[in-house]
Design a protein around this motif. Structure first.
Motif, short mmCIF file in Angstrom:
data_model
loop_
_atom_site.label_atom_id
_atom_site.label_comp_id
_atom_site.label_asym_id
_atom_site.label_seq_id
_atom_site.Cartn_x
_atom_site.Cartn_y
_atom_site.Cartn_z
N VAL A 2 0.84 -1.20 0.00
CA VAL A 2 0.00 0.00 0.00
C VAL A 2 0.88 1.25 0.00
N ASP A 3 0.46 2.26 -0.74
CA ASP A 3 1.16 3.55 -0.74
C ASP A 3 0.71 4.36 0.47
N MET A 4 1.53 4.38 1.52
CA MET A 4 1.14 5.02 2.77
C MET A 4 1.22 6.55 2.71
N THR A 5 1.70 7.11 1.61
CA THR A 5 1.66 8.57 1.48
C THR A 5 0.22 9.05 1.31
N LYS A 6 -0.65 8.12 0.93
CA LYS A 6 -2.05 8.47 0.71
C LYS A 6 -2.98 7.80 1.72
N LYS A 7 -2.40 7.13 2.70
CA LYS A 7 -3.19 6.41 3.69
C LYS A 7 -2.80 6.86 5.10
N GLN A 221 -6.84 -1.65 1.18
CA GLN A 221 -7.17 -1.85 -0.22
C GLN A 221 -8.51 -1.20 -0.57
N HIS A 222 -9.31 -0.93 0.46
CA HIS A 222 -10.68 -0.45 0.24
C HIS A 222 -10.93 0.98 0.72
N ILE A 223 -10.21 1.38 1.77
CA ILE A 223 -10.50 2.69 2.36
C ILE A 223 -9.19 3.46 2.61
N ASP A 224 -9.32 4.63 3.22
CA ASP A 224 -8.20 5.57 3.30
C ASP A 224 -7.37 5.46 4.57
N ILE A 244 6.72 -1.72 8.60
CA ILE A 244 6.92 -2.31 7.27
C ILE A 244 5.99 -1.68 6.23
N LEU A 245 4.88 -1.10 6.68
CA LEU A 245 3.96 -0.44 5.75
C LEU A 245 4.62 0.75 5.08
#
Length: 323
Positions: A2-7, A221-224, A244-245
């Motif tokens: 997952v791209d954590m810059t957007k999460k 995968q589904h939400i922010d 690790i994320l």
């Protein structure tokens, strides 16, 4: 990955648990997660020891103040306090089902008053530059349909809220305790996913029953965003594993303790009792040899010293050299 810059990953607000002592400890495990205060009522800030309620260490950023209240003037004033004290965000509690919040008609009770919540957001946001967000349930008592939640979110979004943290359980105000409300109403993750699909322009986070890195990755995968409460509190090393994320190294417990000891000495020198801090550390060695001995060493010791903590940790680490 997952791209954590957007999460976002955050530690949930928990009354009597997410104090500044716990938040300082949690931050040592992970520099990226958002930390929430416990819910603080407007009355406590307006009439109590405001400086103590709002205190935090600079290392705790990013940090969110969660407020409990329903009076527009009081909530707006408290949002201003939050900004003045340096908080990064203010969150309105629309999910707590305790008797105390029911008596004051705040918390989860506000789910049936979306217009009130929208007005709170509008006035609070107009008074501060930091974001004002809302944490709510998927429903309350018999008002538990998806349409009910969707209409609530639409109304509050019209008031200017763009970030919603959704506890994926209905709150039952009659017949269930706050603890039972965290366990008995079924989790409905699909309703939260659907909310994101129906409101793609809003930031939607999920809370409730999430206990592992795999769970986090699946939800993202589904939400922010994902918010976790008790799993992070009882097993704080899960916070370390979550690094690790962000493709960052996982610190060892020994490294975390090495950073913690100077802080403990400083707090003791300032007159803070160690017992109020160490109660948050009991889960540090969860699942490892000697974990029980560690908990026993830290519990019920009014005259505990930093040296005692170091010795107890040394003994557990000797049994777990890779920890």
């Amino acid at each position: 990955m997952v791209d954590m810059t957007k999460k976002r990953l955050s530690v949930a607000p928990m009354i009597d648990w997410t104090t500044t002592d716990y938040r300082y400890f949690a931050r040592l495990f992970n520099p990226n997660v958002y930390l929430y205060t416990e819910m603080i009522s407007t009355g406590a800030l307006l009439h109590g020891n405001r400086a103590r309620h709002l205190r935090f260490d600079n290392s705790e950023h990013p940090i969110v103040l969660q407020l409990g209240g329903a009076d527009i003037s009081e909530m707006t004033q408290c949002a201003e306090f939050a900004q003045q004290h340096g908080y990064d965000e203010v969150n309105i509690n629309v999910g707590c089902p305790s008797d105390r919040v029911q008596h004051n008609k705040i918390g989860a009770c506000l789910m049936v008053e979306p217009d009130t919540v929208a007005k709170l957001v509008k006035h609070m946001q107009a008074a501060v530059d930091i974001p004002v967000t809302v944490k709510h349930r998927i429903g309350i008592d018999d008002f538990d349909s998806y349409d009910f939640m969707s209409q609530f979110v639409q109304t509050v979004a019209d008031g200017g809220c763009t970030r919603f943290i959704v506890h994926a359980r209905t709150a039952w105000l009659q017949g269930l305790s706050p603890k039972q409300n965290r366990e008995i109403p079924p989790l409905r993750y699909e309703d939260v996913y659907r909310l994101k699909q129906d409101f793609p322009e809003l930031i939607i986070e999920i809370n409730g029953g999430i206990e592992s890195i795999e769970d986090i990755q699946n939800h993202l995968q589904h939400i922010d965003g994902v918010m976790i409460g008790r799993a992070f509190y009882h097993n704080p090393y899960l916070l370390a594993e979550a690094n690790i994320l962000w493709n960052q190294p996982i610190p060892k417990r020994s490294e975390i303790l090495a950073q913690l000891y100077p802080h403990l000495h400083q707090q003791v020198n300032q007159g803070e009792p160690l017992s109020t801090m160490t109660r948050h550390y009991l889960g540090l060695f969860q699942g490892l040899s000697g974990a029980r001995k560690w908990r026993q060493a830290l519990s019920g010791k009014p005259h505990l010293t930093v040296a005692d903590i170091e010795q107890a940790a040394f003994e557990v680490l000797a049994l777990n050299p890779d920890a």
